[in-house]
Scaffold this motif. Structure first.
Motif, short mmCIF file in Angstrom:
data_model
loop_
_atom_site.label_atom_id
_atom_site.label_comp_id
_atom_site.label_asym_id
_atom_site.label_seq_id
_atom_site.Cartn_x
_atom_site.Cartn_y
_atom_site.Cartn_z
N TRP A 16 4.27 1.89 -4.35
CA TRP A 16 4.52 3.15 -5.05
C TRP A 16 3.23 3.97 -5.16
O TRP A 16 3.17 5.12 -4.74
CB TRP A 16 5.11 2.86 -6.43
CG TRP A 16 5.52 4.04 -7.24
CD1 TRP A 16 5.82 5.30 -6.80
CD2 TRP A 16 5.70 4.07 -8.65
NE1 TRP A 16 6.16 6.11 -7.85
CE2 TRP A 16 6.10 5.37 -9.00
CE3 TRP A 16 5.58 3.12 -9.65
CZ2 TRP A 16 6.37 5.75 -10.31
CZ3 TRP A 16 5.85 3.49 -10.95
CH2 TRP A 16 6.24 4.79 -11.28
N TRP A 17 2.18 3.36 -5.71
CA TRP A 17 0.92 4.07 -5.91
C TRP A 17 0.27 4.43 -4.57
O TRP A 17 -0.23 5.55 -4.39
CB TRP A 17 -0.03 3.24 -6.77
CG TRP A 17 -1.32 3.94 -7.04
CD1 TRP A 17 -1.53 4.93 -7.95
CD2 TRP A 17 -2.56 3.72 -6.38
NE1 TRP A 17 -2.84 5.34 -7.89
CE2 TRP A 17 -3.50 4.61 -6.94
CE3 TRP A 17 -2.97 2.86 -5.37
CZ2 TRP A 17 -4.81 4.65 -6.52
CZ3 TRP A 17 -4.29 2.90 -4.96
CH2 TRP A 17 -5.20 3.79 -5.54
N GLN A 52 9.46 10.44 -0.71
CA GLN A 52 8.60 9.79 -1.71
C GLN A 52 9.34 9.62 -3.03
O GLN A 52 9.19 8.61 -3.71
CB GLN A 52 7.32 10.60 -1.91
CG GLN A 52 6.40 10.04 -2.99
CD GLN A 52 5.92 8.64 -2.68
OE1 GLN A 52 5.45 8.38 -1.59
NE2 GLN A 52 6.06 7.75 -3.64
N GLY A 56 9.69 5.99 -4.64
CA GLY A 56 9.18 5.76 -5.99
C GLY A 56 10.28 5.34 -6.95
O GLY A 56 10.08 4.45 -7.80
N CYS A 59 11.18 1.68 -6.10
CA CYS A 59 10.13 0.77 -6.59
C CYS A 59 10.19 0.68 -8.11
O CYS A 59 10.07 -0.41 -8.68
CB CYS A 59 8.75 1.24 -6.14
SG CYS A 59 8.41 1.01 -4.40
N GLY A 60 10.37 1.82 -8.76
CA GLY A 60 10.42 1.84 -10.22
C GLY A 60 11.59 1.03 -10.77
O GLY A 60 11.43 0.25 -11.72
N VAL A 90 9.08 7.62 -12.80
CA VAL A 90 10.35 7.88 -12.11
C VAL A 90 10.97 9.19 -12.61
O VAL A 90 11.48 9.99 -11.82
CB VAL A 90 11.32 6.69 -12.29
CG1 VAL A 90 12.72 7.04 -11.80
CG2 VAL A 90 10.79 5.47 -11.55
N ALA A 128 1.97 5.59 -11.74
CA ALA A 128 2.05 4.52 -10.76
C ALA A 128 0.76 3.71 -10.74
O ALA A 128 0.79 2.47 -10.63
CB ALA A 128 2.34 5.09 -9.37
#
Length: 142
Positions: A16-17, A52, A56, A59-60, A90, A128
């Protein structure tokens, strides 16, 4: 949650980051340097920001599932802290996608909405990054 599944959390936070960092620092600036027009670069950037957003968000959501309080080896306070940053990150991504991006695409007060979108992207990057730091630090450390 098993230790094996818990081991995915740092990878998800890093993805994510890292993807936010790569997109914001490398990819989008290169689009504006190498594509023939700013309009073409902006259109491509918009598509990448949409991708993205979903990366994200995925992933979140997975990080939220992996860091629930009461799971093996997850401290309740740490899990709550991680949850706050993941949810904020998110939320920023989704607001950017559904509230800010349409205004940028329609060129409605472009300077304002581009500034708002950039600030939200930076805050999402910060969320993130904090999530990545919290997920990777050892329980009980500072």
């Amino acid at each position: 949650m098993t230790t094996r599944l818990q081991a995915l959390a740092p990878w998800l936070a890093a993805l994510w980051w890292g993807s936010l960092t790569t997109l914001g620092v490398v990819v989008v600036p290169l689009l504006f340097v190498h594509l023939p027009s700013p309009a073409l670069a902006g259109g491509m950037a918009a598509k990448l920001f949409t991708a993205q957003t979903w990366l994200g968000t995925g992933c979140g959501l997975l990080l939220l599932l992996l860091n629930r309080p009461g799971q093996d080896r997850v401290d309740a306070g740490r899990a709550q802290s991680i949850t706050v940053f993941v949810m904020l990150g998110v939320l920023l991504a989704l607001l950017s996608e559904f509230a800010v991006a349409p205004r940028i695409v329609s060129r409605e007060n472009l300077r304002l909405w581009h500034s708002v979108g950039s600030a939200m992207f930076a805050l999402q990057w910060l969320c993130a990054g904090v999530t990545f730091w919290k997920v990777t630090r050892k329980v009980g450390s500072i």
